[in-house]
Design an enzyme around this catalytic site. Structure first.
Site, mmCIF file in Angstrom:
data_model
loop_
_atom_site.group_PDB
_atom_site.id
_atom_site.type_symbol
_atom_site.label_atom_id
_atom_site.label_comp_id
_atom_site.label_asym_id
_atom_site.label_seq_id
_atom_site.Cartn_x
_atom_site.Cartn_y
_atom_site.Cartn_z
ATOM 1 C CB THR A 135 -0.897 -0.012 1.262
ATOM 2 O OG1 THR A 135 -1.528 1.257 1.401
ATOM 3 C CG2 THR A 135 -0.094 -0.257 2.534
ATOM 4 C CG ASP A 136 -1.146 5.000 -0.858
ATOM 5 O OD1 ASP A 136 -1.669 4.361 0.078
ATOM 6 O OD2 ASP A 136 -1.772 5.880 -1.504
ATOM 7 C CE1 TYR A 174 -3.447 -2.596 5.702
ATOM 8 C CE2 TYR A 174 -3.203 -0.254 5.217
ATOM 9 C CZ TYR A 174 -3.339 -1.565 4.784
ATOM 10 O OH TYR A 174 -3.358 -1.843 3.432
ATOM 11 C CG ASN A 273 -11.235 11.900 3.146
ATOM 12 O OD1 ASN A 273 -10.777 11.312 2.162
ATOM 13 N ND2 ASN A 273 -10.778 11.690 4.377
HETATM 14 P P1 NAD Z 1 -10.008 -7.123 2.153
HETATM 15 O O1 NAD Z 1 -9.993 -6.841 3.616
HETATM 16 O O2 NAD Z 1 -11.211 -6.800 1.348
HETATM 17 O O3 NAD Z 1 -9.695 -8.679 1.901
HETATM 18 C C1 NAD Z 1 -8.709 -9.350 2.601
HETATM 19 C C2 NAD Z 1 -8.869 -10.849 2.307
HETATM 20 O O4 NAD Z 1 -7.823 -11.552 2.998
HETATM 21 C C3 NAD Z 1 -10.185 -11.441 2.791
HETATM 22 O O5 NAD Z 1 -10.739 -12.286 1.811
HETATM 23 C C4 NAD Z 1 -9.792 -12.243 4.030
HETATM 24 O O6 NAD Z 1 -10.633 -13.349 4.282
HETATM 25 C C5 NAD Z 1 -8.382 -12.666 3.659
HETATM 26 N N1 NAD Z 1 -7.561 -12.982 4.858
HETATM 27 C C6 NAD Z 1 -7.397 -12.205 5.957
HETATM 28 N N2 NAD Z 1 -6.604 -12.835 6.847
HETATM 29 C C7 NAD Z 1 -6.233 -14.003 6.275
HETATM 30 C C8 NAD Z 1 -5.393 -15.085 6.688
HETATM 31 N N3 NAD Z 1 -4.803 -15.085 7.892
HETATM 32 N N4 NAD Z 1 -5.218 -16.122 5.845
HETATM 33 C C9 NAD Z 1 -5.816 -16.145 4.633
HETATM 34 N N5 NAD Z 1 -6.647 -15.164 4.196
HETATM 35 C C10 NAD Z 1 -6.843 -14.098 4.999
HETATM 36 O O7 NAD Z 1 -8.700 -6.393 1.575
HETATM 37 P P2 NAD Z 1 -8.510 -5.561 0.231
HETATM 38 O O8 NAD Z 1 -8.979 -4.186 0.439
HETATM 39 O O9 NAD Z 1 -8.997 -6.356 -0.904
HETATM 40 O O10 NAD Z 1 -6.910 -5.505 0.195
HETATM 41 C C11 NAD Z 1 -6.171 -6.591 -0.366
HETATM 42 C C12 NAD Z 1 -4.693 -6.268 -0.277
HETATM 43 O O11 NAD Z 1 -4.411 -5.058 -0.981
HETATM 44 C C13 NAD Z 1 -4.176 -6.054 1.146
HETATM 45 O O12 NAD Z 1 -2.908 -6.621 1.234
HETATM 46 C C14 NAD Z 1 -4.113 -4.538 1.293
HETATM 47 O O13 NAD Z 1 -3.117 -4.173 2.219
HETATM 48 C C15 NAD Z 1 -3.747 -4.130 -0.130
HETATM 49 N N6 NAD Z 1 -4.202 -2.796 -0.554
HETATM 50 C C16 NAD Z 1 -5.502 -2.436 -0.418
HETATM 51 C C17 NAD Z 1 -5.916 -1.185 -0.918
HETATM 52 C C18 NAD Z 1 -7.366 -0.746 -0.821
HETATM 53 O O14 NAD Z 1 -7.677 0.402 -1.146
HETATM 54 N N7 NAD Z 1 -8.298 -1.596 -0.415
HETATM 55 C C19 NAD Z 1 -5.004 -0.315 -1.517
HETATM 56 C C20 NAD Z 1 -3.648 -0.727 -1.600
HETATM 57 C C21 NAD Z 1 -3.275 -1.974 -1.143
HETATM 58 O O1 DAU Z 2 -4.148 4.038 0.627
HETATM 59 C C1 DAU Z 2 -4.401 2.682 0.477
HETATM 60 C C2 DAU Z 2 -5.238 2.186 1.637
HETATM 61 O O2 DAU Z 2 -6.565 2.659 1.409
HETATM 62 C C3 DAU Z 2 -5.236 0.677 1.790
HETATM 63 O O3 DAU Z 2 -3.920 0.247 2.068
HETATM 64 C C4 DAU Z 2 -6.185 0.241 2.911
HETATM 65 O O4 DAU Z 2 -6.249 -1.166 2.974
HETATM 66 C C5 DAU Z 2 -7.569 0.792 2.605
HETATM 67 O O5 DAU Z 2 -8.445 0.484 3.667
HETATM 68 C C6 DAU Z 2 -7.514 2.308 2.405
HETATM 69 O O6 DAU Z 2 -7.191 2.973 3.642
HETATM 70 P P1 DAU Z 2 -7.922 4.324 4.090
HETATM 71 O O7 DAU Z 2 -7.817 4.461 5.551
HETATM 72 O O8 DAU Z 2 -7.443 5.464 3.253
HETATM 73 O O9 DAU Z 2 -9.434 3.982 3.612
HETATM 74 P P2 DAU Z 2 -10.855 4.261 4.296
HETATM 75 O O10 DAU Z 2 -11.898 3.942 3.287
HETATM 76 O O11 DAU Z 2 -10.956 3.650 5.644
HETATM 77 O O12 DAU Z 2 -10.825 5.847 4.508
HETATM 78 C C7 DAU Z 2 -10.642 6.750 3.416
HETATM 79 C C8 DAU Z 2 -10.588 8.157 4.009
HETATM 80 O O13 DAU Z 2 -11.883 8.489 4.529
HETATM 81 C C9 DAU Z 2 -9.626 8.291 5.180
HETATM 82 O O14 DAU Z 2 -9.000 9.562 5.124
HETATM 83 C C10 DAU Z 2 -10.522 8.183 6.411
HETATM 84 C C11 DAU Z 2 -11.849 8.763 5.933
HETATM 85 N N1 DAU Z 2 -13.063 8.190 6.527
HETATM 86 C C12 DAU Z 2 -13.194 6.824 6.510
HETATM 87 C C13 DAU Z 2 -14.306 6.228 7.073
HETATM 88 C C14 DAU Z 2 -14.462 4.727 7.059
HETATM 89 C C15 DAU Z 2 -14.038 8.997 7.073
HETATM 90 O O15 DAU Z 2 -13.910 10.236 7.061
HETATM 91 N N2 DAU Z 2 -15.146 8.402 7.622
HETATM 92 C C16 DAU Z 2 -15.320 7.057 7.658
HETATM 93 O O16 DAU Z 2 -16.353 6.568 8.194
#
Ligand code: NAD
Ligand code: DAU
Length: 368
Positions: A135-136, A174, A273
């Site tokens: 992640t960033d 995280y 946001n």
């Molecule tokens: P998510 O929380 O939607 O999914 C995570 C998945 O991992 C789930 O299916 C869960 O069951 C599985 N999991 C958790 N613990 C586990 C374990 N111990 N063994 C096997 N499986 C397990 O996550 P996401 O948002 O899809 O993110 C996926 C990846 O991308 C993560 O590594 C996250 O750090 C990275 N990432 C996410 C974002 C974002 O915006 N969501 C951005 C950049 C990077």
């Molecule tokens: O930047 C990449 C990351 O983006 C990933 O690595 C993480 O897995 C993913 O969860 C996400 O992290 P953020 O914390 O940026 O995402 P989130 O959707 O939780 O929040 C986005 C922004 O909105 C953040 O600045 C917090 C704010 N927020 C979030 C929630 C859930 C609110 O203001 N209110 C809320 O209820």
């Protein structure tokens, strides 16, 4: 059938993982695609209904920390590629319970690395690839030197962007756990010669995201007319990318990225946001046929997230120059698709928010 490649995708039942699994299963019928997922609260096999019966797809309910079981699966399936997405992914949960983040994100990654090493070292890593999705957030927060934004009030909100060589400076449990896992991946490359590649991506949005994250949570709350809890003043900036564009980048980098390298993936798409929230309200109201401004009063400013990073912004020019990748969607277009998807899939939202999908797993696979 003898497959050309055999790939484990961890976390394939989650948000991004399900898009990666779908892309690989459909695009590469000659690849064996094994979805390794523990099915935590964030994993949902309903995300993969449309491909679950494809002959090249297999689901295995496993914990990434279970080194023995992962190694056995790798041997059984003759695995030569790993795309590692499984993680605890929600910052707010990491503030409440950091230990599970250290276990899954750090020890789980270490266990996947060790399994890969045990299976691949004897064949000198020939034709093998370990791809770690990061992640960033590992880079910490950028300054907001231009709070008014650039042209037409949009980003960039500062002159600096995260580059591949930006020093790591994580602030939340995280991001600290993800940074630690990245260091282990580099260590396995440098120490044991594991052909590993890392990508650091910005905020993803799109279908199948668990509604604890900003975009799906707020669409659901607008739909059901609940408050929209904006942290602090809503001034924090994130760089947003449509999830299918991330999956496309993963496909490209898995096949053509240079081992030992890392790549930034982002949308050159910075938004405050509060502006994301206003766009969500406008789009959702329009799709639902509600009058413009009908739900503006749902915005509720609440106590800020502890250690809330002010600004993330990714420079993904290396990926563009080296591999020709670019985001395909404008934010407004991607948001419209996303809002429509959640509104057309109310049943999915309702089952996920009620926890019904977890009871389904218990029947299928036994209690966790
Ligand atoms: P998510 O929380 O939607 O999914 C995570 C998945 O991992 C789930 O299916 C869960 O069951 C599985 N999991 C958790 N613990 C586990 C374990 N111990 N063994 C096997 N499986 C397990 O996550 P996401 O948002 O899809 O993110 C996926 C990846 O991308 C993560 O590594 C996250 O750090 C990275 N990432 C996410 C974002 C974002 O915006 N969501 C951005 C950049 C990077
Ligand atoms: O930047 C990449 C990351 O983006 C990933 O690595 C993480 O897995 C993913 O969860 C996400 O992290 P953020 O914390 O940026 O995402 P989130 O959707 O939780 O929040 C986005 C922004 O909105 C953040 O600045 C917090 C704010 N927020 C979030 C929630 C859930 C609110 O203001 N209110 C809320 O209820």
């Amino acid at each position: 059938m003898k497959y050309e490649r055999s790939i484990i995708i961890t976390g394939g039942a989650g948000f991004i993982g399900s898009h990666v699994v779908r892309l690989f299963v459909r695009k590469y019928p000659d690849y064996r695609i094994i979805n390794l997922d523990k099915l935590t609260y964030a994993g949902n096999l309903e995300n993969l209904r449309d491909i679950e019966n494809e002959p090249n797809y297999r689901f295995c309910r496993l914990d990434v920390c279970d080194l023995e079981a992962v190694t056995a699966l790798m041997k059984e399936e003759n695995v030569d590629g790993i795309i590692h997405l499984a993680a605890e992914s929600h910052v707010d949960r990491s503030i409440r319970d950091p230990f599970i983040f250290a276990r899954t994100n750090v020890l789980g990654t270490l266990s996947m690395l060790q399994a890969a090493r045990l299976c691949w070292e004897p064949k000198a890593y020939e034709g093998c690839r370990f791809y770690h999705i990061s992640t960033d957030e590992v880079f910490g927060a950028l300054e907001m030197t231009r709070p008014e934004g650039g042209k037409d009030g949009r980003g960039p909100y500062g002159s600096k962007l995260f580059k591949e060589d930006t020093p790591y400076n994580p602030h939340s449990p995280y991001s600290a756990s993800k940074a630690s896992s990245d260091h282990f991946v580099r260590a396995f490359h440098d120490t044991y010669g594991l052909p590993a590649v890392i990508t650091n991506c910005s905020n993803n949005y799109g279908p199948y995201q668990f509604p604890e994250k900003l975009v799906p949570l707020f669409i659901n709350n607008i739909r059901t007319r609940k408050n929209l809890p904006v942290y602090g003043k809503g001034e924090n900036v994130r760089d947003w990318l449509y999830v299918e564009d991330h999956a496309r980048a993963i496909d490209l980098i898995f096949h053509r990225g240079t081992p030992g390298d890392s790549y930034n993936i982002g949308g050159f798409n910075e938004w405050k946001n509060i502006d994301v929230v206003k766009l969500l309200i406008k789009t959702t109201d329009r799709v639902l046929g509600r009058p413009e401004g009908a739900d503006d009063d749902l915005i509720t400013y609440v106590t800020d997230r502890a250690g809330h990073d002010l600004r993330y912004a990714i420079d993904s020019s290396k990926l563009k120059t080296e591999l020709g990748w670019e985001p395909s969607l404008q934010f407004e277009e991607g948001m419209e698709k996303t809002v429509r998807w959640y509104l057309e899939n109310e049943k999915w939202l309702e089952r996920v928010t009620s926890g019904d999908y977890l009871r389904y797993y218990e029947q299928m696979y036994g209690a966790k």
